[in-house]
Write a protein that holds these residues in place. Sequence first.
Motif, PDB file in Angstrom:
ATOM      1  N   LEU A   8     -15.775 -39.011 -25.900  1.00  0.00           N
ATOM      2  CA  LEU A   8     -15.524 -39.045 -24.460  1.00  0.00           C
ATOM      3  C   LEU A   8     -14.071 -38.721 -24.128  1.00  0.00           C
ATOM      4  O   LEU A   8     -13.778 -37.960 -23.203  1.00  0.00           O
ATOM      5  N   VAL A   9     -13.155 -39.306 -24.915  1.00  0.00           N
ATOM      6  CA  VAL A   9     -11.721 -39.034 -24.681  1.00  0.00           C
ATOM      7  C   VAL A   9     -11.418 -37.560 -24.872  1.00  0.00           C
ATOM      8  O   VAL A   9     -10.699 -36.920 -24.092  1.00  0.00           O
ATOM      9  N   VAL A  10     -11.974 -37.001 -25.951  1.00  0.00           N
ATOM     10  CA  VAL A  10     -11.731 -35.563 -26.214  1.00  0.00           C
ATOM     11  C   VAL A  10     -12.299 -34.721 -25.084  1.00  0.00           C
ATOM     12  O   VAL A  10     -11.684 -33.735 -24.622  1.00  0.00           O
ATOM     13  N   ALA A  11     -13.480 -35.057 -24.591  1.00  0.00           N
ATOM     14  CA  ALA A  11     -14.100 -34.305 -23.498  1.00  0.00           C
ATOM     15  C   ALA A  11     -13.253 -34.384 -22.242  1.00  0.00           C
ATOM     16  O   ALA A  11     -13.065 -33.385 -21.519  1.00  0.00           O
ATOM     17  N   ILE A  12     -12.720 -35.599 -21.987  1.00  0.00           N
ATOM     18  CA  ILE A  12     -11.852 -35.752 -20.801  1.00  0.00           C
ATOM     19  C   ILE A  12     -10.599 -34.905 -20.946  1.00  0.00           C
ATOM     20  O   ILE A  12     -10.139 -34.229 -20.002  1.00  0.00           O
ATOM     21  N   ILE A  13     -10.019 -34.923 -22.154  1.00  0.00           N
ATOM     22  CA  ILE A  13      -8.798 -34.125 -22.388  1.00  0.00           C
ATOM     23  C   ILE A  13      -9.076 -32.642 -22.223  1.00  0.00           C
ATOM     24  O   ILE A  13      -8.317 -31.896 -21.588  1.00  0.00           O
ATOM     25  N   VAL A  14     -10.217 -32.202 -22.771  1.00  0.00           N
ATOM     26  CA  VAL A  14     -10.565 -30.771 -22.658  1.00  0.00           C
ATOM     27  C   VAL A  14     -10.790 -30.396 -21.203  1.00  0.00           C
ATOM     28  O   VAL A  14     -10.329 -29.338 -20.729  1.00  0.00           O
ATOM     29  N   ALA A  15     -11.502 -31.246 -20.460  1.00  0.00           N
ATOM     30  CA  ALA A  15     -11.752 -30.961 -19.047  1.00  0.00           C
ATOM     31  C   ALA A  15     -10.448 -30.934 -18.253  1.00  0.00           C
ATOM     32  O   ALA A  15     -10.228 -30.048 -17.403  1.00  0.00           O
ATOM     33  N   ALA A  16      -9.582 -31.918 -18.547  1.00  0.00           N
ATOM     34  CA  ALA A  16      -8.296 -31.958 -17.841  1.00  0.00           C
ATOM     35  C   ALA A  16      -7.467 -30.718 -18.150  1.00  0.00           C
ATOM     36  O   ALA A  16      -6.811 -30.142 -17.263  1.00  0.00           O
ATOM     37  N   TRP A  17      -7.486 -30.318 -19.406  1.00  0.00           N
ATOM     38  CA  TRP A  17      -6.728 -29.120 -19.789  1.00  0.00           C
ATOM     39  C   TRP A  17      -7.283 -27.869 -19.075  1.00  0.00           C
ATOM     40  O   TRP A  17      -6.528 -27.020 -18.591  1.00  0.00           O
ATOM     41  N   GLY A  18      -8.590 -27.793 -18.992  1.00  0.00           N
ATOM     42  CA  GLY A  18      -9.195 -26.658 -18.292  1.00  0.00           C
ATOM     43  C   GLY A  18      -8.817 -26.619 -16.820  1.00  0.00           C
ATOM     44  O   GLY A  18      -8.486 -25.563 -16.262  1.00  0.00           O
ATOM     45  N   ILE A  19      -8.886 -27.816 -16.185  1.00  0.00           N
ATOM     46  CA  ILE A  19      -8.499 -27.882 -14.765  1.00  0.00           C
ATOM     47  C   ILE A  19      -7.026 -27.520 -14.586  1.00  0.00           C
ATOM     48  O   ILE A  19      -6.635 -26.779 -13.688  1.00  0.00           O
ATOM     49  N   PHE A  20      -6.178 -28.035 -15.503  1.00  0.00           N
ATOM     50  CA  PHE A  20      -4.738 -27.789 -15.413  1.00  0.00           C
ATOM     51  C   PHE A  20      -4.419 -26.300 -15.563  1.00  0.00           C
ATOM     52  O   PHE A  20      -3.639 -25.725 -14.793  1.00  0.00           O
ATOM     53  N   THR A  21      -5.032 -25.677 -16.544  1.00  0.00           N
ATOM     54  CA  THR A  21      -4.761 -24.253 -16.766  1.00  0.00           C
ATOM     55  C   THR A  21      -5.285 -23.413 -15.610  1.00  0.00           C
ATOM     56  O   THR A  21      -4.668 -22.405 -15.225  1.00  0.00           O
ATOM     57  N   ARG A  22      -6.434 -23.828 -15.056  1.00  0.00           N
ATOM     58  CA  ARG A  22      -6.962 -23.061 -13.928  1.00  0.00           C
ATOM     59  C   ARG A  22      -6.041 -23.194 -12.717  1.00  0.00           C
ATOM     60  O   ARG A  22      -5.806 -22.198 -12.000  1.00  0.00           O
ATOM     61  N   ILE A  23      -5.560 -24.387 -12.442  1.00  0.00           N
ATOM     62  CA  ILE A  23      -4.627 -24.582 -11.314  1.00  0.00           C
ATOM     63  C   ILE A  23      -3.368 -23.758 -11.532  1.00  0.00           C
ATOM     64  O   ILE A  23      -2.833 -23.114 -10.622  1.00  0.00           O
ATOM     65  N   ASN A  24      -2.845 -23.786 -12.794  1.00  0.00           N
ATOM     66  CA  ASN A  24      -1.638 -22.996 -13.095  1.00  0.00           C
ATOM     67  C   ASN A  24      -1.887 -21.507 -12.883  1.00  0.00           C
ATOM     68  O   ASN A  24      -1.038 -20.782 -12.352  1.00  0.00           O
ATOM     69  N   ALA A  25      -3.051 -21.049 -13.335  1.00  0.00           N
ATOM     70  CA  ALA A  25      -3.368 -19.624 -13.181  1.00  0.00           C
ATOM     71  C   ALA A  25      -3.485 -19.259 -11.709  1.00  0.00           C
ATOM     72  O   ALA A  25      -3.009 -18.199 -11.262  1.00  0.00           O
ATOM     73  N   ARG A  26      -4.109 -20.153 -10.927  1.00  0.00           N
ATOM     74  CA  ARG A  26      -4.250 -19.880  -9.501  1.00  0.00           C
ATOM     75  C   ARG A  26      -2.890 -19.885  -8.806  1.00  0.00           C
ATOM     76  O   ARG A  26      -2.628 -19.050  -7.926  1.00  0.00           O
ATOM     77  N   THR A  27      -2.047 -20.835  -9.195  1.00  0.00           N
ATOM     78  CA  THR A  27      -0.704 -20.887  -8.614  1.00  0.00           C
ATOM     79  C   THR A  27       0.093 -19.635  -8.956  1.00  0.00           C
ATOM     80  O   THR A  27       0.790 -19.063  -8.109  1.00  0.00           O
ATOM     81  N   ALA A  28      -0.005 -19.220 -10.227  1.00  0.00           N
ATOM     82  CA  ALA A  28       0.715 -18.014 -10.648  1.00  0.00           C
ATOM     83  C   ALA A  28       0.192 -16.786  -9.909  1.00  0.00           C
ATOM     84  O   ALA A  28       0.968 -15.906  -9.497  1.00  0.00           O
ATOM     85  N   LEU A  29      -1.149 -16.723  -9.728  1.00  0.00           N
ATOM     86  CA  LEU A  29      -1.732 -15.597  -9.022  1.00  0.00           C
ATOM     87  C   LEU A  29      -1.284 -15.561  -7.567  1.00  0.00           C
ATOM     88  O   LEU A  29      -0.973 -14.494  -7.013  1.00  0.00           O
ATOM     89  N   LYS A  30      -1.210 -16.738  -6.949  1.00  0.00           N
ATOM     90  CA  LYS A  30      -0.759 -16.822  -5.563  1.00  0.00           C
ATOM     91  C   LYS A  30       0.692 -16.384  -5.441  1.00  0.00           C
ATOM     92  O   LYS A  30       1.065 -15.648  -4.511  1.00  0.00           O
ATOM     93  N   ALA A  31       1.512 -16.827  -6.423  1.00  0.00           N
ATOM     94  CA  ALA A  31       2.932 -16.443  -6.407  1.00  0.00           C
ATOM     95  C   ALA A  31       3.079 -14.934  -6.582  1.00  0.00           C
ATOM     96  O   ALA A  31       3.897 -14.288  -5.910  1.00  0.00           O
TER      97      ALA A  31
END
Length: 383
Positions: free
Chosen positions: A22-45
């Motif tokens: 469960l912890v690993v799944a949460i970490i993987v999901a959080a990492w996916g959300i984080f990278t997607r937000i970063n990619a969206r922010t970079a794309l917007k910039a």
Amino acid sequence: MTDTAQEHPSLHRLKRFALYVLVVAIIVAAWGIFTRINARTALKAEAEEAAVPVVSVALPRHGEAGSELVLPGDLQAFSDAPIYARTSGYLKRWYADIGKHVKAGELLAEIETPEVDAQYRQARADLATATANNRLSQTTAGRFRELRKTGLVAQQDADNAEGDAEAKKAQLDSAQQNLERLEQLESFNRIVAPFDGVITARRIDLGSLVTQGSTSGQELFHLSSTSQLRVYVQVPQAYAGLIKPGVAATLTTAEQPDQRHAAKVVSTAQSIDATTRTLLTQLEADNPKGELLPGSYSQVHLPLPAGLDSWRVPSTSLLYRGDGLHLATVDAHNQVHLATVTVGRDFGSEIEILTGIGGEDRVILNPPDSLLAGAAVKIVIAR
């Protein structure tokens, strides 16, 4: 007891393993959300950065000091006239060809007018007849006046004699006027120069039929006075206030680019042409040696007052808007300002700016028509 003790550690391990998953799944999901937000922010910039126009700028170049206003001029003869016949006939002889300098009153051609000559001879005979008739009627009227005093003739006869004498006098006056008219026509047989000048065209030859007047008749000669020339220039509106009668100027021509001829402003139209935004200006130039040819293209050099400050920018920098001409400049914060400018001379690749900008202004080259004041821009080339 033994079986229960053995199952408890296994269940523990299973729960611990599930927790790890469960912890690993949460970490993987959080990492996916984080990278997607970063990619969206970079794309917007990147999109915002791409939306900022990229422009090239240049600093205005200071106008050359001294200076003079050089404008194209049109050289015209001071006096220019087509010469037509005032009578009809056949050309008997011509005395002036193209290029000949003539004086006012000099004979240019003679016209044979047999019909007018015959009318003139008839008019002289009519005048002689009218003179004789008038002399007789006056004598007769005088005799009747004397006889009336003695009562030897009736009043009616005396009145008839007086009336006939008056009619004969009127006929004499009419004959005299007709003769004078034909004498004028006879004088038109001689074509003379109306003023000093040079013959620039001869359009007739011996035996040619000549018709009177400029409507149906043919032009015989063309005469131009070239000892003094008129020069016409169109002065841009920005300089109209600097051009006054009496201002000295010089002329150059394509055939003599190194020789300057003196000229002087004599008048202006006192009105700006609404189409060209220019002031029609007339100059006069002495031409005693005939070095300047009427009809030629010339360069008119008009002096400008000292201290007249101006700048030069590329011609492609101008923005044409409904409220006038503008230059787009970039301030220290890379924001656009639209400066209303007064345009002077056009040098082809460069345009002269009289007012509206300074030497420190960064002028945008080839600005897009959609460029608005206050817009942010990115400078990639500055020169």
